[in-house]
Design an enzyme around this catalytic site. Structure first.
Site, PDB file in Angstrom:
ATOM      1  N   GLN A  23       0.842  -1.194   0.000  1.00  9.53           N
ATOM      2  CA  GLN A  23       0.000   0.000   0.000  1.00  9.53           C
ATOM      3  C   GLN A  23       0.873   1.237   0.000  1.00  9.53           C
ATOM      4  O   GLN A  23       0.385   2.351  -0.126  1.00  9.53           O
ATOM      5  CB  GLN A  23      -0.858   0.030   1.269  1.00  9.53           C
ATOM      6  CG  GLN A  23      -1.750  -1.166   1.435  1.00  9.53           C
ATOM      7  CD  GLN A  23      -2.371  -1.182   2.821  1.00  9.53           C
ATOM      8  OE1 GLN A  23      -3.341  -0.491   3.097  1.00  9.53           O
ATOM      9  NE2 GLN A  23      -1.795  -1.950   3.717  1.00  9.53           N
ATOM     10  N   HIS A  80      -1.242   1.534  -4.452  1.00  3.70           N
ATOM     11  CA  HIS A  80      -1.547   2.972  -4.413  1.00  3.70           C
ATOM     12  C   HIS A  80      -0.569   3.813  -5.231  1.00  3.70           C
ATOM     13  O   HIS A  80      -0.459   5.016  -5.015  1.00  3.70           O
ATOM     14  CB  HIS A  80      -1.569   3.457  -2.959  1.00  3.70           C
ATOM     15  CG  HIS A  80      -2.701   2.879  -2.170  1.00  3.70           C
ATOM     16  ND1 HIS A  80      -2.631   2.635  -0.814  1.00  3.70           N
ATOM     17  CD2 HIS A  80      -3.937   2.484  -2.546  1.00  3.70           C
ATOM     18  CE1 HIS A  80      -3.776   2.111  -0.403  1.00  3.70           C
ATOM     19  NE2 HIS A  80      -4.595   2.008  -1.429  1.00  3.70           N
ATOM     20  N   CYS A  82      -2.018  14.903 -21.062  1.00  3.52           N
ATOM     21  CA  CYS A  82      -1.580  14.002 -22.150  1.00  3.52           C
ATOM     22  C   CYS A  82      -1.064  12.664 -21.616  1.00  3.52           C
ATOM     23  O   CYS A  82      -0.629  11.825 -22.387  1.00  3.52           O
ATOM     24  CB  CYS A  82      -0.528  14.682 -23.015  1.00  3.52           C
ATOM     25  SG  CYS A  82       1.108  14.771 -22.267  1.00  3.52           S
TER      26      CYS A  82
END
Ligand code: NAD
Ligand code: ZN
Length: 248
Positions: free
Chosen positions: A102, A120, A131
């Protein structure tokens, strides 16, 4: 440290042909990175709103000022500790098949671990909000905030998951697959309160994995899922566990 539990955990690891580590902020505390919650937690000093995706778009400079301080000035100096090293050694010895983390601090990579699912994202990478060009931290100047894309001039965002954002698809799919395959899952330094990440432990358990937990205190997992709880610092417990398994 509870030596009997560590020995039992080592026995489980030796019998397993597919072991997965699931790590949280606690594994990086001994590298000097504070956890989110608790007495020394980051959220006692910052407003979590700065990491909310809508707030970030509405107030990019303000968010970036906090982000730079938390994740780049502060996290940037951290180095892997013996807990990260022990997991990398286990993987190299063929005794650990994947890490689901995490954390966004890049310390598993820096320790030499290879098969890592970053649930994450990663703070050392940045992405253009228009872009989708990708950058590494070393290519971006954070002196002037907010940083902008060299290709299109739009706002750059750290490539970690903000509150209100989804989990990156590949990391999610890889984490679910690893959890389903796990015969043993070693859960390290997490409260088990952040979803959907915490759901990986219940996936592993429901597919038959044994759950070994390393934490200073009990978590949301302890009573419900944990088979072996090892109370202690990750930086002390994991090297000892690795020595027992690799010396066997
Ligand atoms: P948390 O901050 O909510 O809790 C930390 C957990 O680690 C607690 O259970 C605590 O008892 C345990 N712990 C503290 N020191 C320890 C040590 N030395 N050894 C073993 N365990 C220790 O963390 P969380 O449950 O992982 O959830 C917070 C969310 O924020 C997660 O997504 C997390 O990864 C992220 N976060 C990441 C970082 C980072 O990248 N290093 C830092 C803070 C928060
Ligand atoms: Zn761009």
């Amino acid at each position: 440290m509870d030596n009997l539990s560590i020995q039992k955990a080592a026995d489980l690891l030796l019998k397993s042909s597919y072991t997965v580590a699931f790590t949280g902020a606690g594994i990086s505390v001994e590298s000097g990175i504070p956890p989110f919650r608790g007495e020394r937690g980051i959220w006692n000093r910052y407003n979590p709103e700065v990491l909310d995706i809508s707030y970030f778009y509405a107030h990019p400079t303000e968010s970036w000022l906090a982000i730079r301080e938390i994740f780049y000035d502060f996290f940037g100096k951290a180095k892997p500790n013996p807990a990260h090293m022990a997991l990398a050694q286990l993987e190299a010895a063929g005794l650990l098949q994947a890490i689901i983390t995490q954390n966004i601090d890049d310390l598993h990579q820096q320790a030499g671990s290879k098969r890592i699912f970053e649930f994450h994202g990663n703070s050392q990478k940045l992405v253009c909000t228009r872009c989708t060009a990708h950058y590494t931290l070393t290519d971006v100047n954070l002196e002037t905030l907010p940083p902008v894309c060299a290709k299109c001039g739009s706002l750059l965002k750290p490539n970690f998951v903000f509150f209100g954002e989804g989990i990156p698809e590949q990391a999610y799919a890889g984490s679910v697959e690893a959890s389903e395959n796990a015969q043993v899952m070693v859960v390290v330094g997490t409260t088990g309160e952040v979803y959907p990440a915490a759901g990986m432990v219940s996936i592993a358990k429901s597919h038959g994995a044994k759950i070994i937990e390393v934490n200073l205190e009990s978590s949301a997992f302890t009573n419900q899922f944990t088979d072996i709880f090892i109370g202690g610092k990750a930086g002390e417990v994991l090297p000892k566990l690795a020595r027992l398994v690799m010396g066997a």
